[in-house]
Design an enzyme around this catalytic site. Structure first.
Site, mmCIF file in Angstrom:
data_model
loop_
_atom_site.group_PDB
_atom_site.id
_atom_site.type_symbol
_atom_site.label_atom_id
_atom_site.label_comp_id
_atom_site.label_asym_id
_atom_site.label_seq_id
_atom_site.Cartn_x
_atom_site.Cartn_y
_atom_site.Cartn_z
ATOM 1 N N GLY A 162 24.129 46.763 17.034
ATOM 2 C CA GLY A 162 25.164 46.870 18.073
ATOM 3 C C GLY A 162 24.558 47.350 19.373
ATOM 4 O O GLY A 162 25.013 48.325 19.962
ATOM 5 N N ARG B 58 18.317 37.951 26.792
ATOM 6 C CA ARG B 58 18.821 38.324 28.127
ATOM 7 C C ARG B 58 17.875 37.775 29.180
ATOM 8 O O ARG B 58 16.653 37.738 28.968
ATOM 9 C CB ARG B 58 18.899 39.849 28.253
ATOM 10 C CG ARG B 58 19.933 40.442 27.345
ATOM 11 C CD ARG B 58 20.310 41.826 27.774
ATOM 12 N NE ARG B 58 19.279 42.823 27.489
ATOM 13 C CZ ARG B 58 19.446 44.113 27.703
ATOM 14 N NH1 ARG B 58 20.576 44.562 28.218
ATOM 15 N NH2 ARG B 58 18.488 44.972 27.409
ATOM 16 N N TYR C 225 23.571 57.943 14.501
ATOM 17 C CA TYR C 225 23.354 57.016 13.389
ATOM 18 C C TYR C 225 24.228 57.414 12.195
ATOM 19 O O TYR C 225 24.713 58.542 12.113
ATOM 20 C CB TYR C 225 21.858 57.026 12.989
ATOM 21 C CG TYR C 225 21.454 55.807 12.193
ATOM 22 C CD1 TYR C 225 21.484 54.541 12.758
ATOM 23 C CD2 TYR C 225 21.070 55.911 10.855
ATOM 24 C CE1 TYR C 225 21.122 53.420 12.031
ATOM 25 C CE2 TYR C 225 20.704 54.799 10.118
ATOM 26 C CZ TYR C 225 20.734 53.555 10.710
ATOM 27 O OH TYR C 225 20.388 52.440 9.984
ATOM 28 N N ASN D 282 12.417 45.444 9.578
ATOM 29 C CA ASN D 282 12.900 44.251 10.291
ATOM 30 C C ASN D 282 12.663 42.928 9.557
ATOM 31 O O ASN D 282 13.604 42.137 9.426
ATOM 32 C CB ASN D 282 12.319 44.224 11.711
ATOM 33 C CG ASN D 282 12.930 45.325 12.570
ATOM 34 O OD1 ASN D 282 14.004 45.836 12.243
ATOM 35 N ND2 ASN D 282 12.279 45.690 13.650
HETATM 36 N N1 NAP Z 1 21.476 46.597 9.731
HETATM 37 C C1 NAP Z 1 20.217 46.741 9.364
HETATM 38 O O1 NAP Z 1 19.870 46.869 8.183
HETATM 39 C C2 NAP Z 1 19.182 46.750 10.437
HETATM 40 C C3 NAP Z 1 17.834 46.618 10.129
HETATM 41 C C4 NAP Z 1 16.916 46.556 11.179
HETATM 42 C C5 NAP Z 1 17.352 46.693 12.486
HETATM 43 N N2 NAP Z 1 18.680 46.879 12.706
HETATM 44 C C6 NAP Z 1 19.204 46.997 14.057
HETATM 45 O O2 NAP Z 1 18.845 45.846 14.753
HETATM 46 C C7 NAP Z 1 18.741 46.148 16.116
HETATM 47 C C8 NAP Z 1 17.388 45.658 16.629
HETATM 48 O O3 NAP Z 1 16.356 46.404 16.019
HETATM 49 P P1 NAP Z 1 14.832 46.033 16.342
HETATM 50 O O4 NAP Z 1 13.928 47.024 15.744
HETATM 51 O O5 NAP Z 1 14.649 44.606 16.016
HETATM 52 O O6 NAP Z 1 14.904 46.227 17.921
HETATM 53 P P2 NAP Z 1 13.806 46.124 19.063
HETATM 54 O O7 NAP Z 1 12.626 45.362 18.569
HETATM 55 O O8 NAP Z 1 13.607 47.469 19.618
HETATM 56 O O9 NAP Z 1 14.549 45.232 20.142
HETATM 57 C C9 NAP Z 1 15.751 45.633 20.710
HETATM 58 C C10 NAP Z 1 16.464 44.375 21.198
HETATM 59 O O10 NAP Z 1 17.763 44.701 21.630
HETATM 60 C C11 NAP Z 1 17.994 44.061 22.873
HETATM 61 N N3 NAP Z 1 18.968 44.857 23.625
HETATM 62 C C12 NAP Z 1 18.900 46.167 23.924
HETATM 63 N N4 NAP Z 1 19.997 46.545 24.605
HETATM 64 C C13 NAP Z 1 20.764 45.442 24.742
HETATM 65 C C14 NAP Z 1 22.012 45.188 25.354
HETATM 66 N N5 NAP Z 1 22.696 46.166 25.975
HETATM 67 N N6 NAP Z 1 22.494 43.937 25.312
HETATM 68 C C15 NAP Z 1 21.801 42.948 24.701
HETATM 69 N N7 NAP Z 1 20.617 43.123 24.096
HETATM 70 C C16 NAP Z 1 20.104 44.358 24.120
HETATM 71 C C17 NAP Z 1 16.636 44.014 23.536
HETATM 72 O O11 NAP Z 1 16.654 43.006 24.502
HETATM 73 P P3 NAP Z 1 15.828 43.096 25.900
HETATM 74 O O12 NAP Z 1 14.422 42.658 25.576
HETATM 75 O O13 NAP Z 1 16.556 42.122 26.732
HETATM 76 O O14 NAP Z 1 15.890 44.498 26.392
HETATM 77 C C18 NAP Z 1 15.760 43.661 22.337
HETATM 78 O O15 NAP Z 1 15.824 42.286 22.072
HETATM 79 C C19 NAP Z 1 18.951 47.653 16.240
HETATM 80 O O16 NAP Z 1 20.300 47.880 16.556
HETATM 81 C C20 NAP Z 1 18.638 48.144 14.862
HETATM 82 O O17 NAP Z 1 19.240 49.373 14.566
HETATM 83 C C21 NAP Z 1 19.582 46.897 11.733
#
Ligand code: NAP
Length: 380
Positions: A294, A223, A101, A174
């Site tokens: 990503g 997916r 990270y 989120n």
């Molecule tokens: N930039 C920011 O400020 C910020 C803030 C919050 C979160 N984020 C980022 O947003 C992302 C999601 O966070 P979250 O807490 O919402 O996640 P989460 O609830 O754990 O869900 C993860 C998601 O990613 C999908 N995924 C995992 N591997 C994948 C791949 N290889 N190809 C396509 N989809 C894939 C999963 O799909 P499946 O169900 O198909 O496995 C699921 O929909 C993370 O990368 C997190 O670090 C960023």
């Protein structure tokens, strides 16, 4: 079609020396405790021993995270002692443990960046919270995977006590990300549409709900999986208008779909790689794609034509930076706005599984598996 077949350029960043990862300042999770060397030894000197998920080195979470007994540091005048109630396992927490990270703590560190706790005791100079209040982190890297903690007043914000526990535990990252991305990049009006991938992620579910509350129409990409219908039904129940698999998005029939549906002005990219290329392909002229995750660990690739003929804008969003730029008052204001969405029944917690802290191994494993569709929430 000829235009789309023009030379395609991959917008990969030029290879550069890897930037040095920033470390959280000293007075964070790691410095809040004296670390005991054994997981079974009680805290020394009669001090309160708390259970915490600690990692002393970066690596695979199931291998490096351990349940330890720690001694909480004494309460300073501007400190708050809290009992943690619930804390999610987010992808960023996993990346922090893996050491990939953008911000990394000093080791050893307690895992977890998000969660909700209840104030037990406050220092003599604390004015903004009182015993009994529910609090969530205002800063990253506080180490929320523990039963009790001492944190500085300024690293926490209080939230209204009528917010359901799991909503509160998952409110600070989120839904905030979803709300900011819907608010800050395009001026949307009711009836406008947006498109997003990983629509079943925690962020994606918040996007669906907040967008529906604002009268926005959503195209949601997920997916493919064996229980696709179940997932589709659940996301529709949250307010998702259309749900497509990644494969369906690539089919020529999508052209017909857009004959009767407004082209999106905004796209949210959580995945990268081919998935983000598809989002750009369906964006309307002059639209914006915001990359915030990503998950596929693949670069975002944009065609030359998407710039020349569609004038697309590619942007990024990081909540940590937003909070740094805007300050705690703006953050609190946003949290209160989101609490109003919750009270009106327009925003719920993501689909989740509650896991007792001591079963952390199962929670860590589940949070890294594909298609689980359930956020792991550690309960203390
Ligand atoms: N930039 C920011 O400020 C910020 C803030 C919050 C979160 N984020 C980022 O947003 C992302 C999601 O966070 P979250 O807490 O919402 O996640 P989460 O609830 O754990 O869900 C993860 C998601 O990613 C999908 N995924 C995992 N591997 C994948 C791949 N290889 N190809 C396509 N989809 C894939 C999963 O799909 P499946 O169900 O198909 O496995 C699921 O929909 C993370 O990368 C997190 O670090 C960023």
């Amino acid at each position: 079609m000829w235009a789309l077949r023009l030379v395609q350029t991959q917008l990969r960043p030029r290879p550069r020396p890897r930037p040095r990862l920033r470390r959280w300042p000293l007075r964070d999770a790691a410095s809040s405790f004296s670390f005991s060397s054994s997981s079974s030894r009680p805290a020394a000197g009669g001090a309160v021993g708390v259970q915490a998920l600690v990692f002393a080195q970066h690596g695979e979470p199931v291998k490096v995270v351990e349940l330890k007994t720690l001694e909480v540091r004494p309460l300073d005048t501007s400190d708050v002692r809290i009992k943690m109630l619930a804390a999610p396992v987010n992808p960023a927490d996993i990346n922090v443990i893996q050491g990939t990270y953008a911000l990394l703590p000093k080791l050893p560190a307690v895992g977890g960046n998000e969660g909700v706790g209840q104030v037990l005791e406050v220092g003599s100079e604390v004015t903004r919270v009182k015993p009994g209040d529910l609090v969530i982190p205002a800063d990253v890297g506080l180490g929320t995977w523990q039963t009790e903690a001492v944190m500085s007043e300024k690293s926490l914000i209080s939230i209204p006590s009528d917010i359901p526990l799991l909503c509160a535990a998952t409110l600070g990252v989120n839904p905030c990300t979803a709300y900011r991305m819907l608010s800050d990049f395009e001026q949307l009006r009711p009836g406008d549409s947006i498109i997003q991938n990983a629509a079943n992620s925690g962020v994606g579910q918040a996007v669906i709900q907040i967008a529906a509350a604002l009268g926005l129409r959503t195209i949601n990409v997920v997916r493919d999986r064996p229980d696709l219908q179940k997932l589709t039904d659940r996301l529709k129940g949250l307010g998702a208008e259309h749900i497509f698999t990644e494969e369906a998005m690539r089919r020529p029939e999508m052209k017909d779909f857009f004959k009767n549906f407004p082209r999106p002005r905004l796209a949210f990219n959580c995945v990268g790689g081919k998935s983000s290329t598809e989002l750009m392909r369906h964006l309307g002229h002059g639209g914006t794609m915001v990359t915030y995750g990503g998950m596929a660990k693949q670069p975002v690739t944009a065609s030359v034509s998407s710039f020349i003929f569609k004038d697309l804008k590619l942007r990024g969003f990081w909540l940590t930076q937003w909070k740094k730029d805007q300050g705690p008052d703006q953050f609190k204001e946003m949290i209160l706005t989101l609490c109003d969405f919750i009270r009106r029944g327009q925003l719920t917690e993501p689909s989740c599984s509650e896991v007792p802290l001591q079963d952390y191994q199962a929670a860590l494993e589940a949070s890294m598996k594909p298609f689980v569709s359930s956020k792991q929430i550690l309960t203390m």
